[in-house]
Design an enzyme around this catalytic site. Structure first.
Site, PDB file in Angstrom:
ATOM      1  N   ASN A 298       0.852  -1.194   0.000  1.00 25.28           N
ATOM      2  CA  ASN A 298       0.000   0.000   0.000  1.00 25.28           C
ATOM      3  C   ASN A 298       0.890   1.247   0.000  1.00 25.28           C
ATOM      4  O   ASN A 298       0.910   2.028   0.967  1.00 25.28           O
ATOM      5  CB  ASN A 298      -0.922  -0.018   1.227  1.00 25.28           C
ATOM      6  CG  ASN A 298      -2.124   0.888   1.065  1.00 25.28           C
ATOM      7  OD1 ASN A 298      -2.212   1.654   0.114  1.00 25.28           O
ATOM      8  ND2 ASN A 298      -3.051   0.809   2.001  1.00 25.28           N
TER       9      ASN A 298
ATOM     10  N   HIS B 192      -6.195   2.262  11.982  1.00 28.29           N
ATOM     11  CA  HIS B 192      -7.005   1.164  11.459  1.00 28.29           C
ATOM     12  C   HIS B 192      -8.202   0.817  12.345  1.00 28.29           C
ATOM     13  O   HIS B 192      -9.114   0.131  11.892  1.00 28.29           O
ATOM     14  CB  HIS B 192      -6.150  -0.089  11.260  1.00 28.29           C
ATOM     15  CG  HIS B 192      -5.379  -0.099   9.977  1.00 28.29           C
ATOM     16  ND1 HIS B 192      -4.151   0.513   9.839  1.00 28.29           N
ATOM     17  CD2 HIS B 192      -5.656  -0.647   8.761  1.00 28.29           C
ATOM     18  CE1 HIS B 192      -3.704   0.343   8.608  1.00 28.29           C
ATOM     19  NE2 HIS B 192      -4.597  -0.344   7.928  1.00 28.29           N
TER      20      HIS B 192
END
Length: 433
Positions: free
Chosen positions: A306, A337
């Site tokens: 990512n 997250h």
């Protein structure tokens, strides 16, 4: 999803595909000269609002509220304080929303809500945009007067910023596009050829489809994480590795699809074709699958995974942390997250593995003298990297303590423990010297 319906899509992918014809139409209107600069901003903003409402329902307020608050901060706080205010506001709101998800799932025992999940995912992406722009203003890369225009109406001054935070090609997913790049591409989009982004988007869509079908083929072989309760011994290693491969293929296909949507809207073009592009450079890509699957270095895998998010974390946390930047970066990533038990454990374990990777590989390379020992070194460290990444991926995807305990008690823990013990030994060895 199964072979009875191999083209069944995740809701996120479905809404991205729904947005495709609108992205192509937007770029065609830009290249044909039919849209003024303000009209482009309005279309991107309205498209983002409509897409948010269609995909998230009333949960779209989770995006709209911090957008308006961020606009107010950027227009009312000085450059030296803007990053602190924007960061505190955005992360406080995102944490509150994540806590609401925890409360809904663990205490109310509510069923998973796709719309809420999409809203939280988009809110995390919005946090990247807000903090990235705040850092640009703080560092003098973006100047309020020149970017928004002195003397313009207040609504017109806020329009580029609102459009950037909610523009539909990057609302539900996609690599982080900086505000400077967004401005350059919007202002110079009429200079590009309409067939180029469409060709690139088509190629990426075919790649995403191939990855999706590959995932279906891998899934047909079984071994979901639920089987961790039934496996024994090294059979659990195969279950976790296989499950992690499914997760990775899902990420890869979604990342490529996100890039395809950006390309279709004209945001994936090389910046050299627009004036001022050199100042807003950066690769709008998250998926370097070849490097991720072939590297024998956990550190390289981490930087490549990512990629736009990795660069954002490095800039936001790693380069600004006064002490233990690696640990601080992974701890913040767990916070960003959502602080699920598996995420906290997984990201802290990941930080330890990266630190071990930095120390173990120089030591092993010093021992590998001949070509066959170098080949053995690369092969064994590649296997070790794959198994550790599988362990971390499985941990991060787990949402409760019982599943995490099963993973920790399985033979899969041998591989990160091996790296951990090696790290301690090398640290003690360096201190003795």
């Amino acid at each position: 999803m199964d072979w009875a319906n191999p083209l069944a899509l995740h809701p996120l992918a479905f809404y991205q595909l729904v947005a495709f014809p609108f992205a192509v139409s937007f770029h065609y209107l830009c290249t044909s000269g039919s849209l003024s600069l303000n009209a482009r901003y309005v279309l991107l903003l309205v498209g983002g609002c409509l897409l948010a409402c269609a995909a998230m329902g009333w949960y779209a307020l989770m995006l709209f509220i911090p957008t308006f608050c961020s606009v107010a901060i950027f227009h009312s706080v000085g450059p030296l304080q803007v990053h602190t205010w924007a960061f505190v506001l955005q992360m406080s709101w995102q944490t509150l929303c994540h806590l609401g998800l925890h409360y809904r799932g663990h205490y109310l025992q509510g069923a998973p809500c796709v719309r809420l999940t999409l809203a939280l995912s988009s809110l995390m992406l919005q946090t990247q945009k807000v903090t990235s722009l705040a850092l640009d203003i703080h560092e003098g890369k973006v100047t309020m007067g020149s970017e928004w225009g002195d003397g313009r109406e207040p609504l017109l001054q806020a329009l580029p910023l609102c459009s950037y935070l909610l523009f539909f090609p990057a609302l539900l997913g996609g690599p982080l596009c900086s505000f400077r790049r967004f401005q350059v591409q919007i202002q110079g989009s009429c200079t590009s050829q309409p067939t180029r982004p469409l060709r690139a988007a088509g190629q990426k869509c075919l790649c995403a489809l191939a990855l999706h079908l590959l995932r279906m083929a891998v899934r047909s072989c079984g071994a979901p994480l639920a089987r961790l309760t039934d496996c024994t011994g090294f059979g659990c290693v195969y279950v976790v590795w296989h499950s992690a491969l499914l997760f990775k293929l899902a990420y890869y296909s979604q990342w490529v699809l996100d890039e395809a949507l950006l390309s279709a809207a004209g945001f994936g073009l090389e910046l050299g074709h627009a004036p001022g592009a050199e100042a807003a450079g950066g690769d709008l890509s998250d998926a370097d699958i070849w490097t991720l699957e072939t590297t024998n270095r956990i550190a390289l895998f981490t930087r490549t995974w990512n990629k736009s998010t990795s660069r954002w974390l490095r800039r936001l946390v790693f380069q600004r942390s006064p002490a233990q930047p690696l640990l601080a970066t992974f701890a913040f990533s767990a916070w960003w997250h959502g602080l699920h038990p598996g995420q906290v454990f997984g990201f802290l374990c990941w930080a330890a593995m990266v630190e071990a990777d930095y120390r173990i590989h120089p030591f092993l390379r010093s021992l590998a003298k001949s070509w066959h020992t170098k080949l053995l070194y690369k092969a064994l460290t590649w296997v070790q990297t794959q198994l550790i990444i599988a362990y971390i991926t499985a941990a991060v995807e787990m949402r409760n303590f019982s599943a995490l305990w099963l993973l920790g008690a399985s033979y899969n823990s041998f591989f990160p423990l091996l790296y951990g013990v090696s790290l301690l030994w090398l640290v003690m060895r360096s201190r003795e010297k």
